[in-house]
Design a protein around this motif. Structure first.
Motif, PDB file in Angstrom:
ATOM      1  N   ASP A 131       0.853  -1.180   0.000  1.00 15.33           N
ATOM      2  CA  ASP A 131       0.000   0.000   0.000  1.00 15.33           C
ATOM      3  C   ASP A 131       0.893   1.235   0.000  1.00 15.33           C
ATOM      4  O   ASP A 131       2.123   1.122  -0.074  1.00 15.33           O
ATOM      5  CB  ASP A 131      -0.990  -0.015   1.164  1.00 15.33           C
ATOM      6  N   ALA A 132       0.285   2.406   0.073  1.00 19.22           N
ATOM      7  CA  ALA A 132       1.056   3.652  -0.006  1.00 19.22           C
ATOM      8  C   ALA A 132       2.054   3.769   1.132  1.00 19.22           C
ATOM      9  O   ALA A 132       3.190   4.205   0.926  1.00 19.22           O
ATOM     10  CB  ALA A 132       0.109   4.852  -0.009  1.00 19.22           C
ATOM     11  N   GLU A 133       1.664   3.388   2.332  1.00 19.01           N
ATOM     12  CA  GLU A 133       2.577   3.474   3.475  1.00 19.01           C
ATOM     13  C   GLU A 133       3.801   2.600   3.260  1.00 19.01           C
ATOM     14  O   GLU A 133       4.939   3.016   3.510  1.00 19.01           O
ATOM     15  CB  GLU A 133       1.839   3.062   4.749  1.00 19.01           C
ATOM     16  N   PHE A 134       3.576   1.401   2.769  1.00 15.38           N
ATOM     17  CA  PHE A 134       4.693   0.500   2.486  1.00 15.38           C
ATOM     18  C   PHE A 134       5.577   1.068   1.374  1.00 15.38           C
ATOM     19  O   PHE A 134       6.808   1.040   1.465  1.00 15.38           O
ATOM     20  CB  PHE A 134       4.186  -0.894   2.109  1.00 15.38           C
ATOM     21  N   MET A 135       4.947   1.602   0.315  1.00 12.52           N
ATOM     22  CA  MET A 135       5.725   2.167  -0.785  1.00 12.52           C
ATOM     23  C   MET A 135       6.620   3.298  -0.287  1.00 12.52           C
ATOM     24  O   MET A 135       7.801   3.359  -0.633  1.00 12.52           O
ATOM     25  CB  MET A 135       4.817   2.692  -1.896  1.00 12.52           C
ATOM     26  N   MET A 136       6.075   4.195   0.518  1.00 17.29           N
ATOM     27  CA  MET A 136       6.856   5.326   1.006  1.00 17.29           C
ATOM     28  C   MET A 136       7.991   4.849   1.922  1.00 17.29           C
ATOM     29  O   MET A 136       9.097   5.387   1.876  1.00 17.29           O
ATOM     30  CB  MET A 136       5.962   6.336   1.714  1.00 17.29           C
ATOM     31  N   ALA A 137       7.728   3.836   2.735  1.00 10.18           N
ATOM     32  CA  ALA A 137       8.787   3.285   3.589  1.00 10.18           C
ATOM     33  C   ALA A 137       9.877   2.649   2.732  1.00 10.18           C
ATOM     34  O   ALA A 137      11.074   2.812   3.014  1.00 10.18           O
ATOM     35  CB  ALA A 137       8.193   2.255   4.555  1.00 10.18           C
ATOM     36  N   MET A 138       9.477   1.942   1.684  1.00  8.66           N
ATOM     37  CA  MET A 138      10.447   1.320   0.783  1.00  8.66           C
ATOM     38  C   MET A 138      11.315   2.392   0.122  1.00  8.66           C
ATOM     39  O   MET A 138      12.535   2.278   0.073  1.00  8.66           O
ATOM     40  CB  MET A 138       9.724   0.500  -0.284  1.00  8.66           C
ATOM     41  N   LEU A 139      10.671   3.443  -0.386  1.00  9.50           N
ATOM     42  CA  LEU A 139      11.413   4.516  -1.054  1.00  9.50           C
ATOM     43  C   LEU A 139      12.354   5.230  -0.092  1.00  9.50           C
ATOM     44  O   LEU A 139      13.514   5.480  -0.415  1.00  9.50           O
ATOM     45  CB  LEU A 139      10.455   5.523  -1.677  1.00  9.50           C
ATOM     46  N   SER A 140      11.864   5.559   1.086  1.00  7.74           N
ATOM     47  CA  SER A 140      12.689   6.333   2.015  1.00  7.74           C
ATOM     48  C   SER A 140      13.833   5.515   2.600  1.00  7.74           C
ATOM     49  O   SER A 140      14.851   6.074   3.002  1.00  7.74           O
ATOM     50  CB  SER A 140      11.829   6.928   3.131  1.00  7.74           C
ATOM     51  N   GLY A 141      13.702   4.203   2.607  1.00  9.08           N
ATOM     52  CA  GLY A 141      14.756   3.362   3.157  1.00  9.08           C
ATOM     53  C   GLY A 141      15.696   2.771   2.126  1.00  9.08           C
ATOM     54  O   GLY A 141      16.631   2.042   2.466  1.00  9.08           O
TER      55      GLY A 141
END
Length: 189
Positions: free
Chosen positions: A126-136
């Motif tokens: 989901d969006a939260e996972f995507m943003m965590a993936m991108l930021s990490g």
């Protein structure tokens, strides 16, 4: 950190990401077997078997993709990868851009990282996972300038996310609908 992230050893010029993002926005494949995105906020199976299954699936994905894990540049080898690169190259060149080996391996690295991340999160995307993936992601960190303004950062992350999701549509098509949904939620247009 995913294995594909290790493949990018020098910072990519910002033009690469901008070119890829612009070129790929409208040329993603439209069909996918999965029609309902999963939700990463749902309770996750936390048993050892679930993680062992995810690791086995990730290993099978990496073997199927045939991408080197030794840090050497990535080159399309599977039919899906070749189609991905052909579409991206065609779109970039149609918009006046140039296509090099560097764009190819960044595209493949982003796709591989995205697919691998989804697999290891047991396809809860989901969006939260995507943003965590991108930021990490060390790969993403190399593609975004450290001195980017908040506005520039948002635009760069959106371009990288679009490129990553586009590539994932070819490299892990079963997760395409979930990644598309996460992208729309994270970066509504």
């Amino acid at each position: 950190m995913t294995t594909a992230s290790h493949r990018l050893s020098v910072a990519a010029p910002l033009a690469v990401v901008a070119t890829l993002a612009l070129a790929l926005t409208a040329c993603a494949p439209t069909e996918s077997p999965r029609t309902t995105p999963t939700n990463s906020s749902a309770p996750a199976p936390d048993d050892d078997k679930a993680m062992a299954d995810a690791l086995a699936e990730r290993d099978a994905f990496l073997e199927e993709q045939q991408l080197p894990l030794d840090g050497s540049p990535l080159v399309a080898v599977t039919e899906a990868q070749k189609q991905l690169v052909a579409q991206a190259r065609e779109r970039a060149e149609a918009q006046g851009g140039t296509w090099t080996e560097r764009e190819e391996w960044i595209l493949l690295a982003l796709g591989s990282d995205t697919c691998e991340s989804g697999i290891l999160n047991q396809h809860r995307i989901d969006a939260e996972f995507m943003m965590a993936m991108l930021s990490g992601s060390p790969l993403v960190q190399q593609l975004v300038p450290a001195d980017a303004t908040q506005s520039e950062l948002g635009a760069r992350l959106q371009g990288i996310a679009k490129t990553a999701v586009f590539a994932a549509g070819y490299m892990c098509p079963d997760d395409k609908a979930a990644w598309d949904s996460a992208l729309q939620e994270a970066f509504p247009e």
